[in-house]
Design a protein around this motif. Structure first.
Motif, short mmCIF file in Angstrom:
data_model
loop_
_atom_site.label_atom_id
_atom_site.label_comp_id
_atom_site.label_asym_id
_atom_site.label_seq_id
_atom_site.Cartn_x
_atom_site.Cartn_y
_atom_site.Cartn_z
N THR A 48 10.26 65.78 -23.31
CA THR A 48 10.00 64.38 -23.65
C THR A 48 10.91 63.98 -24.79
OG1 THR A 48 7.67 64.63 -23.05
CG2 THR A 48 8.24 62.71 -24.39
N CYS A 49 11.43 62.78 -24.70
CA CYS A 49 12.24 62.20 -25.76
C CYS A 49 11.63 60.84 -26.08
CB CYS A 49 13.69 62.04 -25.33
SG CYS A 49 14.45 63.60 -24.83
N ASP A 50 10.94 60.72 -27.19
CA ASP A 50 10.29 59.45 -27.54
C ASP A 50 11.31 58.36 -27.80
OD1 ASP A 50 7.82 60.54 -27.29
OD2 ASP A 50 7.56 60.95 -29.41
N ASP A 51 12.43 58.75 -28.33
CA ASP A 51 13.50 57.81 -28.67
C ASP A 51 14.79 58.51 -28.29
OD1 ASP A 51 15.49 56.32 -29.86
OD2 ASP A 51 14.38 55.95 -31.70
N LEU A 52 15.57 57.88 -27.41
CA LEU A 52 16.78 58.54 -26.93
C LEU A 52 17.73 58.92 -28.06
CD1 LEU A 52 17.57 56.65 -23.62
CD2 LEU A 52 16.62 58.93 -23.92
N GLU A 53 17.70 58.20 -29.15
CA GLU A 53 18.58 58.54 -30.26
C GLU A 53 18.15 59.83 -30.96
OE1 GLU A 53 19.04 55.29 -32.94
OE2 GLU A 53 19.68 53.92 -31.35
N LEU A 54 16.86 60.17 -30.87
CA LEU A 54 16.36 61.38 -31.52
C LEU A 54 16.54 62.62 -30.66
CD1 LEU A 54 13.02 60.09 -33.08
CD2 LEU A 54 15.21 60.47 -34.22
N GLY A 55 16.70 62.46 -29.37
CA GLY A 55 16.80 63.61 -28.49
C GLY A 55 15.43 64.17 -28.19
N VAL A 56 15.35 65.47 -27.95
CA VAL A 56 14.13 66.13 -27.52
C VAL A 56 13.11 66.13 -28.66
CG1 VAL A 56 13.11 68.28 -26.69
CG2 VAL A 56 15.36 67.57 -25.86
N THR A 57 11.93 65.59 -28.38
CA THR A 57 10.85 65.58 -29.37
C THR A 57 9.66 66.42 -28.94
OG1 THR A 57 10.03 63.50 -28.44
CG2 THR A 57 11.45 63.35 -30.39
N ARG A 58 9.55 66.70 -27.63
CA ARG A 58 8.42 67.50 -27.14
C ARG A 58 8.90 68.46 -26.06
NH1 ARG A 58 6.23 62.84 -28.74
NH2 ARG A 58 4.22 62.91 -29.80
N LEU A 59 8.43 69.71 -26.18
CA LEU A 59 8.67 70.73 -25.17
C LEU A 59 7.30 71.20 -24.72
CD1 LEU A 59 10.49 72.76 -23.66
CD2 LEU A 59 10.46 74.18 -25.71
N ASN A 60 6.89 70.80 -23.51
CA ASN A 60 5.55 71.12 -22.99
C ASN A 60 5.69 71.85 -21.66
OD1 ASN A 60 2.97 71.31 -22.06
ND2 ASN A 60 2.42 69.18 -22.43
N LEU A 61 5.59 73.16 -21.71
CA LEU A 61 5.68 73.99 -20.50
C LEU A 61 4.40 74.82 -20.33
CD1 LEU A 61 9.39 75.16 -20.91
CD2 LEU A 61 8.52 73.35 -19.43
N SER A 62 3.28 74.25 -20.70
CA SER A 62 2.00 74.93 -20.56
C SER A 62 1.70 75.21 -19.09
CB SER A 62 0.89 74.06 -21.16
OG SER A 62 -0.35 74.68 -21.03
N SER A 63 1.25 76.43 -18.80
CA SER A 63 0.84 76.82 -17.44
C SER A 63 1.98 76.76 -16.43
CB SER A 63 -0.33 75.96 -16.96
OG SER A 63 -1.40 76.02 -17.88
N PHE A 64 3.18 77.12 -16.83
CA PHE A 64 4.33 77.12 -15.92
C PHE A 64 4.60 78.50 -15.33
CE2 PHE A 64 5.08 72.87 -16.88
CZ PHE A 64 6.22 72.39 -16.28
N ALA A 65 3.76 79.49 -15.65
CA ALA A 65 3.93 80.86 -15.17
C ALA A 65 5.29 81.44 -15.58
CB ALA A 65 3.76 80.92 -13.65
N LEU A 66 5.75 81.10 -16.76
CA LEU A 66 7.02 81.61 -17.26
C LEU A 66 6.81 82.94 -17.96
CD1 LEU A 66 8.44 78.29 -18.76
CD2 LEU A 66 9.02 79.34 -16.56
N LYS A 67 7.81 83.81 -17.83
CA LYS A 67 7.73 85.13 -18.45
C LYS A 67 9.06 85.41 -19.15
CE LYS A 67 6.68 89.96 -17.48
NZ LYS A 67 6.43 90.96 -16.43
N GLY A 68 8.96 85.87 -20.38
CA GLY A 68 10.16 86.18 -21.15
C GLY A 68 9.83 86.12 -22.63
N THR A 69 10.87 86.03 -23.44
CA THR A 69 10.67 85.97 -24.88
C THR A 69 11.14 84.62 -25.42
OG1 THR A 69 12.87 86.75 -25.54
CG2 THR A 69 11.22 88.44 -24.98
N LEU A 70 10.86 84.41 -26.69
CA LEU A 70 11.32 83.20 -27.37
C LEU A 70 12.60 83.45 -28.16
CD1 LEU A 70 7.87 81.94 -28.73
CD2 LEU A 70 9.01 81.36 -26.57
N TYR A 71 13.10 84.70 -28.13
CA TYR A 71 14.25 85.06 -28.96
C TYR A 71 15.49 84.23 -28.66
CZ TYR A 71 11.41 89.27 -29.64
OH TYR A 71 10.39 90.13 -29.89
N ASN A 72 15.70 83.91 -27.40
CA ASN A 72 16.93 83.20 -27.02
C ASN A 72 16.80 81.68 -27.05
OD1 ASN A 72 18.63 85.48 -26.48
ND2 ASN A 72 17.32 85.88 -24.72
#
Length: 194
Positions: A79-103
């Motif tokens: 989500t980008c609330d304002d295009l000038e600000l870029g990404v403001t929200r990252l919501n991937l809850s319940s996406f069955a993703l597996k991995g780390t946050l390191y990268n």
């Protein structure tokens, strides 16, 4: 008569140059701003795509919309609330993703307000670099397989309102830096003792 024509052409030329100078000076900042915005979008897109590539799930069909260099345009979970600000929200809850946050290069998201990666299969520790998200207000990493202790850099998230880390394999004590989170309203943290 020849003098008048010459004089008139000179006036027209002067007006045209003045008009051009005014036009150039009024458009230059927005061209520069657009270029800066483009760099920011590219940096965010690159960070997200690199992280996606590092995930264990080779079938990342749920993130198939993550293509190109404009994460604010139809990228699922972004989500980008304002295009000038870029990404403001990252919501991937319940996406069955597996991995780390390191990268996930957190420093690429200066305007990020919300991260919700709950109910996935993320493992490893919470990276030290998460402390770079100075505007973050919501951090939900509940219901994963995260382990280790919590980085003291969590105390850098001074605008944090919600911190949800329950139902992971996190051990150790609550770092004393948590006291720096003076805006914190909701804190969910079940820690396993050593």
């Amino acid at each position: 008569m020849a003098f008048r024509v010459l004089f008139c052409s000179h006036v027209v030329l002067s007006i045209s140059l003045l008009h051009f100078a005014t036009f150039a000076s009024s458009t230059t900042p927005s061209v520069a701003a657009t270029a800066e915005e483009g760099k920011a979008f590219y940096k965010e897109a690159e960070a997200l795509l690199n992280w996606k590539a590092s995930l264990d799930n080779q079938n990342k069909s749920l993130l198939s919309s993550w293509v190109g260099d404009r994460p604010c345009i139809n990228w699922v979970g972004i989500t980008c609330d304002d295009l000038e600000l870029g990404v403001t929200r990252l919501n991937l809850s319940s996406f069955a993703l597996k991995g780390t946050l390191y990268n996930l290069n957190f420093s690429s998201f200066p305007n990020l307000l919300t991260i919700d990666l709950s109910k996935n299969s993320f493992y490893g520790t919470i990276p030290y670099s998460i402390g770079n998200l100075s505007n973050l207000t919501h951090l939900d990493l509940a219901d994963n397989n995260l382990s280790g202790t919590i980085t003291p850099r969590i105390g850098n998230l001074s605008k944090l309102l919600l911190l949800h880390l329950s139902r992971n394999n996190i051990s150790g004590r609550i770092p004393p830096e948590i006291r720096q989170l003076t805006s914190l309203q909701n804190f969910f943290w079940a820690i396993y003792p050593f």
